[in-house]
Scaffold this motif. Structure first.
Motif, PDB file in Angstrom:
ATOM      1  N   LEU A 149      35.294  27.469  43.659  1.00 10.23           N
ATOM      2  CA  LEU A 149      36.017  28.408  43.548  1.00 10.23           C
ATOM      3  C   LEU A 149      37.824  28.609  43.353  1.00 10.23           C
ATOM      4  O   LEU A 149      38.338  28.505  42.546  1.00 10.23           O
ATOM      5  CB  LEU A 149      36.359  29.312  45.166  1.00 10.23           C
ATOM      6  CG  LEU A 149      37.213  30.553  45.379  1.00 10.23           C
ATOM      7  CD1 LEU A 149      36.106  32.041  44.157  1.00 10.23           C
ATOM      8  CD2 LEU A 149      36.759  31.326  47.063  1.00 10.23           C
ATOM      9  N   ARG A 150      38.118  27.581  44.395  1.00 11.24           N
ATOM     10  CA  ARG A 150      39.299  26.583  43.975  1.00 11.24           C
ATOM     11  C   ARG A 150      39.876  25.911  42.469  1.00 11.24           C
ATOM     12  O   ARG A 150      41.176  26.662  41.592  1.00 11.24           O
ATOM     13  CB  ARG A 150      39.997  25.849  45.000  1.00 11.24           C
ATOM     14  CG  ARG A 150      40.073  26.051  46.675  1.00 11.24           C
ATOM     15  CD  ARG A 150      40.807  24.708  47.370  1.00 11.24           C
ATOM     16  NE  ARG A 150      39.781  23.439  46.977  1.00 11.24           N
ATOM     17  CZ  ARG A 150      38.428  22.812  48.361  1.00 11.24           C
ATOM     18  NH1 ARG A 150      38.132  23.825  48.669  1.00 11.24           N
ATOM     19  NH2 ARG A 150      38.055  22.106  47.813  1.00 11.24           N
ATOM     20  N   LEU A 151      38.946  26.156  41.951  1.00  9.22           N
ATOM     21  CA  LEU A 151      39.284  25.315  40.386  1.00  9.22           C
ATOM     22  C   LEU A 151      38.940  26.457  39.493  1.00  9.22           C
ATOM     23  O   LEU A 151      39.892  26.548  38.385  1.00  9.22           O
ATOM     24  CB  LEU A 151      37.865  24.026  40.193  1.00  9.22           C
ATOM     25  CG  LEU A 151      37.955  22.874  40.528  1.00  9.22           C
ATOM     26  CD1 LEU A 151      36.625  22.215  40.114  1.00  9.22           C
ATOM     27  CD2 LEU A 151      39.028  22.345  40.396  1.00  9.22           C
ATOM     28  N   GLY A 152      38.256  27.587  39.770  1.00 15.12           N
ATOM     29  CA  GLY A 152      37.619  28.944  39.120  1.00 15.12           C
ATOM     30  C   GLY A 152      39.356  29.878  39.337  1.00 15.12           C
ATOM     31  O   GLY A 152      39.930  29.907  38.681  1.00 15.12           O
ATOM     32  N   ARG A 153      39.941  29.767  40.149  1.00 10.22           N
ATOM     33  CA  ARG A 153      41.040  30.569  40.652  1.00 10.22           C
ATOM     34  C   ARG A 153      42.018  29.596  39.886  1.00 10.22           C
ATOM     35  O   ARG A 153      43.026  29.806  38.689  1.00 10.22           O
ATOM     36  CB  ARG A 153      40.970  30.689  42.092  1.00 10.22           C
ATOM     37  CG  ARG A 153      40.842  31.473  42.482  1.00 10.22           C
ATOM     38  CD  ARG A 153      41.121  31.279  44.146  1.00 10.22           C
ATOM     39  NE  ARG A 153      40.676  32.747  45.352  1.00 10.22           N
ATOM     40  CZ  ARG A 153      40.384  32.830  46.265  1.00 10.22           C
ATOM     41  NH1 ARG A 153      40.324  31.494  47.095  1.00 10.22           N
ATOM     42  NH2 ARG A 153      39.395  33.953  46.552  1.00 10.22           N
TER      43      ARG A 153
END
Length: 401
Positions: free
Chosen positions: A86-90
């Protein structure tokens, strides 16, 4: 495919789309829409990374509306690293921070400013008039209005300033104050200090510490997060501390994975740490009260120490502990989420407060400052006189000195 997209695609490929996470996801519980589930968000991130669909504001909205509670990761049979994904996607889709985010990061970088504002707000009685004025000018669901409702409500300790005690026999530990918590959770920090002193620990509180970087890190602003975390890392490393205790469970993961990554510093949540200590030398006064226990997502899913709260508070004679139902696990606070996503945050808060009210407690305890502010704001809007405390504060109150 660049390195970031490659990492996202690799992590997303671990998801077998079984759907076992869906019953545990707070946003899917509310919306019943696949894009608001972990499985749906993973599919979206995977498709963007593989250039099958183009990024869009709607897609980013679905990622932003994830609370990041970690409940899906805890039950995933394939051990998908959803939090990292999720962090990388954001990060891959993130726009530069807007005005409100820049202001929030500026305050997080300067906890003294935040403490000064909190003190001034308390002295001026801001909680009585600012929310109404802000609601009329900016709207009831604006971030500023919601902050005005929540932040001044927190009880700020009026006791003596923290200072380092003489060296003790049990060891030397550092106490992390954080940014928001340093202004609105001072009673918890004093309670932690009192209990650690009573157990014979030397408590060190480095003056140069500040934010852990969580607000920016979870929003996908990785460079800002690293800059926010640097002064804190330096202050504890320069103090030659091998262990850092944190009372805000929401900061725990960021402290471990970002702030003190690649250092020898061990990060422990205060309740988890104390529950593993020999407390036989401490005596606690009886308490004839029913205490509702809210277990934050971060305490259960990141620290993995949900049992620590009841273990500690059970040492108080006469106390009656009732744990709030597991679903929905999240109260809707989730860092700055309750400021930015009012509909989802308030829906989860309403359910959590209804559950609390059904138990008719005398006190409500929670182990994270964001949850405390959010729950306390909701309690106040219901015109109820229900104190919301950190469990460590309650334990220290009953300590028989």
């Amino acid at each position: 495919m660049d390195a970031l997209d490659g990492t996202i695609a690799r992590l997303a490929d671990q998801c077998v789309k079984c759907g076992l996470c869906l019953p545990h996801c707070p946003t899917y519980r509310l919306a019943r829409v696949e894009a608001e589930s972990p499985r749906g968000r993973i599919a979206l991130m995977q498709s963007v990374a593989q250039k099958q669909i183009a990024p869009s504001p709607a897609l980013l909205m679905h990622l932003d509306q994830c609370l990041g509670c970690g409940s899906c990761e805890r039950v995933c049979p394939s051990s998908v690293a959803y939090g990292r994904l999720l962090r990388l996607g954001r990060e891959s889709l993130r726009r530069p921070p807007g005005r409100a985010q820049r202001m929030m990061y500026a305050l997080a970088a300067r906890p003294r400013w935040l403490r000064a504002l909190a003190f001034a707000a308390r002295r001026a009685g801001v909680s009585r008039w600012l929310p109404g004025i802000s609601a009329r000018l900016l709207g009831a669901d604006s971030s500023i209005t919601r902050a005005a409702r929540a932040f001044p409500a927190a009880r700020i300790a009026q006791s003596a300033p923290l200072s380092a005690p003489a060296p003790r026999s049990r060891g030397r530990v550092g106490l992390f104050l954080g940014c928001v918590a340093s202004a609105f959770d001072q009673d918890t920090h004093h309670a932690a200090r009192r209990l650690l002193d009573a157990l014979g620990f030397e408590v060190v509180i480095p003056s140069g510490q500040g934010c852990c970087g969580a607000l920016a890190w979870h929003a996908g602003h990785a460079d800002t997060a690293a800059a926010l975390a640097t002064p804190t890392r330096q202050s504890f490393v320069e103090a030659r501390l091998d262990m850092v205790l944190v009372s805000a469970s929401g900061c725990y993961s960021t402290l471990r994975e970002l702030t003190f990554a690649q250092t020898a510093v061990d990060v422990r949540e205060i309740g988890e740490f104390l529950s593993g200590q020999d407390l036989s030398s401490l005596a606690f006064r009886p308490l004839d009260a029913t205490v509702a226990v809210h277990l934050p997502c971060s305490l259960v899913n990141a620290v993995k120490a949900g049992a620590a709260v009841t273990t500690l508070l059970s040492r108080i004679p006469g106390i009656r502990l009732v744990t709030l139902p597991e679903q929905p696990r999240c109260c809707g606070a989730a860092g700055s989420y309750f400021l930015e996503h009012p509909a989802q945050a308030d829906a989860l808060l309403t359910e959590k407060l209804d559950q609390t009210q059904a138990l008719s407690p005398d006190l409500l305890v929670t182990s994270n400052i964001g949850c405390r502010l959010h729950l306390e704001s909701g309690v106040r809007q219901r015109a109820r006189a229900l104190p919301v405390l950190h469990p460590i504060t309650l334990l220290a109150r009953q300590l028989d000195a």
